[in-house]
Design a protein around this motif. Structure first.
Motif, PDB file in Angstrom:
ATOM      1  N   SER A 123      35.619 -55.471  56.868  1.00  0.00           N
ATOM      2  CA  SER A 123      34.740 -56.509  56.507  1.00  0.00           C
ATOM      3  C   SER A 123      36.662 -57.291  56.091  1.00  0.00           C
ATOM      4  CB  SER A 123      34.228 -56.928  55.095  1.00  0.00           C
ATOM      5  OG  SER A 123      34.717 -55.822  54.274  1.00  0.00           O
ATOM      6  N   LYS A 124      36.797 -58.693  55.793  1.00  0.00           N
ATOM      7  CA  LYS A 124      37.313 -59.460  54.862  1.00  0.00           C
ATOM      8  C   LYS A 124      38.519 -58.518  54.109  1.00  0.00           C
ATOM      9  CE  LYS A 124      39.599 -64.107  54.181  1.00  0.00           C
ATOM     10  NZ  LYS A 124      39.421 -64.935  54.644  1.00  0.00           N
ATOM     11  N   GLN A 125      37.250 -57.810  53.060  1.00  0.00           N
ATOM     12  CA  GLN A 125      38.219 -57.740  52.031  1.00  0.00           C
ATOM     13  C   GLN A 125      39.076 -55.707  52.411  1.00  0.00           C
ATOM     14  OE1 GLN A 125      34.675 -58.530  52.268  1.00  0.00           O
ATOM     15  NE2 GLN A 125      34.653 -60.129  50.310  1.00  0.00           N
ATOM     16  N   GLU A 126      37.884 -55.223  53.595  1.00  0.00           N
ATOM     17  CA  GLU A 126      38.601 -54.281  53.537  1.00  0.00           C
ATOM     18  C   GLU A 126      40.678 -54.490  54.070  1.00  0.00           C
ATOM     19  OE1 GLU A 126      36.576 -51.184  55.538  1.00  0.00           O
ATOM     20  OE2 GLU A 126      35.410 -52.635  55.784  1.00  0.00           O
ATOM     21  N   LYS A 127      40.616 -55.718  54.152  1.00  0.00           N
ATOM     22  CA  LYS A 127      42.589 -56.171  54.431  1.00  0.00           C
ATOM     23  C   LYS A 127      43.312 -55.927  53.634  1.00  0.00           C
ATOM     24  CE  LYS A 127      40.083 -58.507  58.757  1.00  0.00           C
ATOM     25  NZ  LYS A 127      39.834 -59.683  59.181  1.00  0.00           N
ATOM     26  N   LEU A 128      44.322 -55.408  53.560  1.00  0.00           N
ATOM     27  CA  LEU A 128      45.503 -55.818  52.795  1.00  0.00           C
ATOM     28  C   LEU A 128      46.051 -57.095  52.992  1.00  0.00           C
ATOM     29  CD1 LEU A 128      47.188 -54.762  49.999  1.00  0.00           C
ATOM     30  CD2 LEU A 128      48.110 -52.952  51.499  1.00  0.00           C
ATOM     31  N   THR A 131      45.889 -48.441  43.313  1.00  0.00           N
ATOM     32  CA  THR A 131      46.013 -49.225  42.215  1.00  0.00           C
ATOM     33  C   THR A 131      45.248 -49.019  41.278  1.00  0.00           C
ATOM     34  OG1 THR A 131      44.239 -50.642  43.943  1.00  0.00           O
ATOM     35  CG2 THR A 131      46.568 -50.581  43.962  1.00  0.00           C
ATOM     36  N   ASP A 132      45.466 -49.815  40.178  1.00  0.00           N
ATOM     37  CA  ASP A 132      44.314 -49.765  39.720  1.00  0.00           C
ATOM     38  C   ASP A 132      42.963 -51.155  39.540  1.00  0.00           C
ATOM     39  OD1 ASP A 132      45.814 -52.305  39.014  1.00  0.00           O
ATOM     40  OD2 ASP A 132      46.109 -51.682  36.710  1.00  0.00           O
ATOM     41  N   GLU A 133      43.084 -51.439  41.037  1.00  0.00           N
ATOM     42  CA  GLU A 133      41.762 -52.467  41.171  1.00  0.00           C
ATOM     43  C   GLU A 133      39.995 -52.018  41.024  1.00  0.00           C
ATOM     44  OE1 GLU A 133      42.902 -55.684  44.127  1.00  0.00           O
ATOM     45  OE2 GLU A 133      45.242 -55.717  43.143  1.00  0.00           O
ATOM     46  N   PHE A 134      39.283 -52.495  41.783  1.00  0.00           N
ATOM     47  CA  PHE A 134      37.983 -52.091  41.849  1.00  0.00           C
ATOM     48  C   PHE A 134      38.182 -50.419  42.714  1.00  0.00           C
ATOM     49  CE2 PHE A 134      38.843 -55.334  44.896  1.00  0.00           C
ATOM     50  CZ  PHE A 134      38.337 -55.870  46.284  1.00  0.00           C
ATOM     51  N   GLY A 135      36.958 -50.442  43.158  1.00  0.00           N
ATOM     52  CA  GLY A 135      37.404 -48.453  43.903  1.00  0.00           C
ATOM     53  C   GLY A 135      36.864 -49.182  45.299  1.00  0.00           C
ATOM     54  N   SER A 136      38.159 -49.514  46.287  1.00  0.00           N
ATOM     55  CA  SER A 136      37.487 -49.968  48.086  1.00  0.00           C
ATOM     56  C   SER A 136      38.970 -49.181  48.463  1.00  0.00           C
ATOM     57  CB  SER A 136      37.204 -50.855  48.236  1.00  0.00           C
ATOM     58  OG  SER A 136      38.078 -51.445  47.775  1.00  0.00           O
ATOM     59  N   TYR A 137      38.739 -48.934  49.181  1.00  0.00           N
ATOM     60  CA  TYR A 137      40.499 -48.822  50.240  1.00  0.00           C
ATOM     61  C   TYR A 137      40.686 -50.294  50.920  1.00  0.00           C
ATOM     62  CZ  TYR A 137      39.180 -43.744  50.201  1.00  0.00           C
ATOM     63  OH  TYR A 137      38.735 -43.088  49.282  1.00  0.00           O
ATOM     64  N   GLN A 138      41.852 -50.578  51.136  1.00  0.00           N
ATOM     65  CA  GLN A 138      42.800 -51.934  51.505  1.00  0.00           C
ATOM     66  C   GLN A 138      43.398 -51.533  52.597  1.00  0.00           C
ATOM     67  OE1 GLN A 138      43.581 -54.806  48.419  1.00  0.00           O
ATOM     68  NE2 GLN A 138      41.629 -55.633  49.064  1.00  0.00           N
ATOM     69  N   ILE A 139      43.585 -51.882  53.968  1.00  0.00           N
ATOM     70  CA  ILE A 139      44.411 -51.242  54.991  1.00  0.00           C
ATOM     71  C   ILE A 139      45.299 -52.751  55.600  1.00  0.00           C
ATOM     72  CG2 ILE A 139      42.840 -49.482  55.556  1.00  0.00           C
ATOM     73  CD1 ILE A 139      42.602 -51.237  58.138  1.00  0.00           C
ATOM     74  N   LEU A 140      46.457 -51.969  55.861  1.00  0.00           N
ATOM     75  CA  LEU A 140      47.664 -53.232  57.133  1.00  0.00           C
ATOM     76  C   LEU A 140      47.700 -51.886  58.140  1.00  0.00           C
ATOM     77  CD1 LEU A 140      49.116 -55.155  55.697  1.00  0.00           C
ATOM     78  CD2 LEU A 140      50.845 -53.117  55.856  1.00  0.00           C
ATOM     79  N   ILE A 141      47.882 -53.165  59.129  1.00  0.00           N
ATOM     80  CA  ILE A 141      47.950 -52.478  60.986  1.00  0.00           C
ATOM     81  C   ILE A 141      49.440 -52.720  60.732  1.00  0.00           C
ATOM     82  CG2 ILE A 141      47.936 -51.985  62.847  1.00  0.00           C
ATOM     83  CD1 ILE A 141      44.412 -52.356  61.748  1.00  0.00           C
ATOM     84  N   ASN A 192      39.393 -46.067  41.292  1.00  0.00           N
ATOM     85  CA  ASN A 192      41.027 -47.094  41.695  1.00  0.00           C
ATOM     86  C   ASN A 192      41.268 -47.079  43.272  1.00  0.00           C
ATOM     87  OD1 ASN A 192      41.299 -47.007  39.163  1.00  0.00           O
ATOM     88  ND2 ASN A 192      42.791 -46.133  38.780  1.00  0.00           N
ATOM     89  N   SER A 193      41.698 -48.324  43.546  1.00  0.00           N
ATOM     90  CA  SER A 193      41.193 -48.767  44.815  1.00  0.00           C
ATOM     91  C   SER A 193      42.995 -47.861  45.477  1.00  0.00           C
ATOM     92  CB  SER A 193      41.535 -50.164  44.856  1.00  0.00           C
ATOM     93  OG  SER A 193      42.403 -50.375  46.600  1.00  0.00           O
ATOM     94  N   LEU A 194      42.621 -47.860  46.474  1.00  0.00           N
ATOM     95  CA  LEU A 194      43.587 -47.798  47.532  1.00  0.00           C
ATOM     96  C   LEU A 194      44.711 -47.909  48.368  1.00  0.00           C
ATOM     97  CD1 LEU A 194      45.726 -44.474  48.068  1.00  0.00           C
ATOM     98  CD2 LEU A 194      44.002 -43.536  49.373  1.00  0.00           C
ATOM     99  N   TYR A 195      45.671 -48.609  48.580  1.00  0.00           N
ATOM    100  CA  TYR A 195      46.223 -49.504  49.440  1.00  0.00           C
ATOM    101  C   TYR A 195      46.885 -48.611  50.491  1.00  0.00           C
ATOM    102  CZ  TYR A 195      45.790 -53.438  46.221  1.00  0.00           C
ATOM    103  OH  TYR A 195      45.249 -54.181  45.370  1.00  0.00           O
ATOM    104  N   ILE A 196      47.047 -48.854  52.268  1.00  0.00           N
ATOM    105  CA  ILE A 196      46.891 -48.011  53.277  1.00  0.00           C
ATOM    106  C   ILE A 196      47.939 -49.036  53.828  1.00  0.00           C
ATOM    107  CG2 ILE A 196      46.148 -46.081  55.223  1.00  0.00           C
ATOM    108  CD1 ILE A 196      43.721 -45.584  53.128  1.00  0.00           C
ATOM    109  N   GLY A 197      48.363 -48.333  54.098  1.00  0.00           N
ATOM    110  CA  GLY A 197      49.498 -48.919  55.499  1.00  0.00           C
ATOM    111  C   GLY A 197      49.491 -48.479  56.835  1.00  0.00           C
TER     112      GLY A 197
END
Length: 125
Positions: free
Chosen positions: A9-14, A42-52, A90-95
């Motif tokens: 989903s769009k919410q999973e994109k960093l 991060t201290d946002e809501f609990g999900s993963y956001q990824i960047l490719i 917490n949320s985790l940003y992944i690149g």
């Protein structure tokens, strides 16, 4: 969330310049196979956001970069359940930064991405 476990989903994109700059400035990283993995808690809501990212330096033609990004995104989409559930934390940003100079097959990319996700799962816990 009523989404399928195989959705992307769009919410999973960093997205957002500040979030991406923060990931590359303050995040930790490790190398595994043909990938550099950047991650930041991060201290946002609990999900993963990824960047490719596929560097233009390695692949001058946009069609090659887009092909690799599609393959990486599909491998992530099919195997993201390897990451631990983020319900209450917490949320985790992944690149994911692709470093190889060759265009790998989907099977090779998927095998390496599975190893990356498993390692990220151990870091998170």
């Amino acid at each position: 969330m009523g989404l399928s476990k195989y959705s992307f989903s769009k919410q999973e994109k960093l997205t957002g310049k500040k979030k991406i700059e923060g990931l590359f400035k303050n995040g930790s990283s490790f190398y595994l196979g043909d990938f550099q993995i950047r991650h930041q808690q991060t201290d946002e809501f609990g999900s993963y956001q990824i960047l490719i990212s596929v560097p233009k330096r390695n692949f001058k033609r946009a069609v090659d970069r887009n092909l690799l990004k599609r393959r990486i995104r599909e491998a992530y989409r099919l195997n993201k359940e390897l990451l631990p559930n983020q319900a209450n934390s917490n949320s985790l940003y992944i690149g994911f930064v692709y470093l190889s100079k060759q265009i790998l097959t989907f099977q090779d990319i998927q095998a390496q991405l599975i190893k990356c996700l498993e390692r990220l799962g151990t870091i998170k816990n």
